[in-house]
Design an enzyme around this catalytic site. Structure first.
Site, PDB file in Angstrom:
ATOM      1  N   SER A 100       0.812  -1.219   0.000  1.00 55.29           N
ATOM      2  CA  SER A 100       0.000   0.000   0.000  1.00 55.29           C
ATOM      3  C   SER A 100       0.844   1.266   0.000  1.00 55.29           C
ATOM      4  O   SER A 100       1.626   1.488  -0.908  1.00 55.29           O
ATOM      5  CB  SER A 100      -0.943  -0.062   1.198  1.00 55.29           C
ATOM      6  OG  SER A 100      -1.853   0.982   1.169  1.00 55.29           O
ATOM      7  N   ASP A 242      -2.109   6.259  -3.696  1.00 58.21           N
ATOM      8  CA  ASP A 242      -1.010   5.479  -3.134  1.00 58.21           C
ATOM      9  C   ASP A 242      -0.722   4.299  -4.070  1.00 58.21           C
ATOM     10  O   ASP A 242      -1.331   4.185  -5.151  1.00 58.21           O
ATOM     11  CB  ASP A 242      -1.303   5.050  -1.685  1.00 58.21           C
ATOM     12  CG  ASP A 242      -2.464   4.093  -1.557  1.00 58.21           C
ATOM     13  OD1 ASP A 242      -3.270   3.999  -2.499  1.00 58.21           O
ATOM     14  OD2 ASP A 242      -2.575   3.412  -0.525  1.00 58.21           O
TER      15      ASP A 242
HETATM   16 MG    MG Z   1      -3.461   1.605  -0.085  1.00 61.29          MG
END
Ligand code: MG
Length: 450
Positions: A100, A242
């Site tokens: 992430s 992200d």
């Molecule tokens: Mg993420």
């Protein structure tokens, strides 16, 4: 400060540093556990762009195949697209390979239920029990199935999004949009979505090579390049994601980042003005959401921190929108998960319908300043400290569902134990920076004296 270890096995999945703690044997064992948990059924697998993704994927495939699971490979894809595919393919579960917003040396596995939502805490405990006991399904050679490659991973996701918004209204505006995908999983899909919405796209960092040009957490300090681009190219709005493209940050037309909290506030405003209904957000999300809900006579329900907690609360109360203040927008009609693409489309629609600039739109929402800080705390002391804080503030308006949240008339404080590190997280929000800082300083002092 207590040592932060570079391997974390928790109900959020497994996360570590490649070349150090996140090793092939560990990954194979986790995949064997998940294949066993899914009863040797169909498992959909995707990954973000990280260079280590291919190593992790091969280990995961090996473990899954050994349990007789049918692996469906979605290749490099955003986490919300994977969630849609788990549902669409009627799979028995899903695994996403991504760390992430964490830096490039990290990678991780995240696990999904057949409906595309993350495993809840009980399910994750069950998976961990299988992992620790090591009693895996061991298929015989006849039970090994070849990996199926899924070619059409994105279009279905994009079609769901386009069905939710009014594409003609957005297209008519011919927005100029800047994007920064951090060379992550959004790189493959974000431009395509924007072009299908009739936008002129100015992109940076949209090469899906996993070489992150900056820290992938989409917070203002990491988005200076995008802010500069927005200003220089005179675009209407900037978006940043992200590495797995579940979180979304917005830059206004003057090159100012709105702050991630305002992504959800804007999306909430856009959704509930069209469709009145309940809003769900976690306890650490801005109070601006309560103000937005009030504007439209909507109810707001707070949940524990963590995407699956928000999603389960949304399902329970039948929410029309929800999410997390970290730029995580959840629109059930698109996806029961944080979805930056859904967020982009609905914000553009809001912009188109309002006829305002993005900075004009944000001015309709009350502004708060949020300060986040943390202090180290040994795990064995964590809960006695939280109990003492609750006792100290017992005459205030408290919520004890997830640590201690203290609601003051014009500000709030949320103190909770981190799920992943031996630290206590402290978040304060107020109308002024000075007041938010003094709330943080005071509680830190009180904790130090406990
Ligand atoms: Mg993420």
């Amino acid at each position: 400060m207590a040592k932060v270890r570079s391997l974390k096995i928790s109900i959020s999945g497994v996360r570590g540093i490649v070349g150090d703690t996140l090793t092939p044997p560990l990954l194979i064992r986790f995949a064997q556990s998940f294949g066993t948990y899914a009863n040797g059924g169909t498992v959909v697998v995707g990954r973000d762009t990280r260079v280590s993704g291919e190593m992790v994927k091969c280990a995961v495939f090996s473990g899954l195949i050994s349990t007789g699971s049918q692996v469906i490979d979605c290749g490099v894809c955003p986490v919300p697209s994977l969630q849609v595919m788990v549902r669409r393919l009627n799979a028995d579960g899903g695994i996403m390979i991504t760390a992430s917003h964490n830096p490039i040396e990290w990678n991780a596995l995240k696990f999904f239920q057949p409906d595309g939502t993350y495993l809840n805490s009980q399910q994750a405990e069950e998976l961990l029990d299988i992992y620790h006991q090591g009693e895996f399904i061991r298929a015989a050679w006849k039970g090994y199935l070849p990996v199926r490659i899924e070619e059409n991973v994105f279009q279905h996701h994009l079609d769901i999004i386009k069905d939710f918004v009014d594409v003609d209204v957005i297209r008519a505006k011919k927005f100029r949009v800047a994007i920064d995908c951090c060379n992550g999983a959004g790189s493959i899909v974000t431009s395509q979505l924007l072009k299908e919405l009739g936008c002129d796209v100015v992109a940076i960092n949209d090469i899906p090579n996993g070489i992150f040009p900056h820290n992938p957490e989409p917070i203002p300090e990491n988005l200076t390049e995008l802010c500069k681009l927005v200003k220089e190219k005179k675009v209407d709005i900037g978006f940043a994601q992200d590495a797995d493209a579940d979180r979304l940050a917005i830059i206004n037309e003057t090159g100012e980042p709105l702050g991630e909290e305002y992504t959800l506030a804007l999306v909430t405003q856009a959704v509930i003005k069209r469709k009145p209904g309940t809003v769900v957000a976690n306890l650490s999300t801005t109070r601006a959401l309560d103000d937005v809900a009030k504007m439209y006579n909507a109810q707001i329900v707070r949940s524990k921190v963590g995407e699956i907690n928000v999603v389960e609360t949304m399902k329970k109360v039948g929410a029309v929108v929800g999410g997390e203040g970290n730029g995580g927008v959840i629109i059930p009609e698109i996806n029961y998960g944080r979805d930056s693409f859904g967020g982009i489309a609905i914000v553009l629609q809001h912009l188109a319908e309002s006829g305002q600039t993005i900075s004009g739109l944000v001015k309709t929402i009350p502004q708060y300043i949020m300060i986040k800080t943390k202090i180290s705390c040994p795990s064995d002391k964590m809960f006695s400290i939280l109990r003492k804080i609750a006792e100290l503030y017992k005459n205030e308006n408290l919520n004890l569902e997830d640590g201690v949240k203290i609601n003051f008339p014009d500000s709030w404080l949320h103190i909770r134990a981190s799920n992943t590190e031996p630290i206590i997280r402290i978040i304060a929000e107020s109308k002024t920076k000075q007041q938010a800082e003094s709330l943080c300083d005071k509680i830190k002092q009180q904790i130090a004296e406990m």
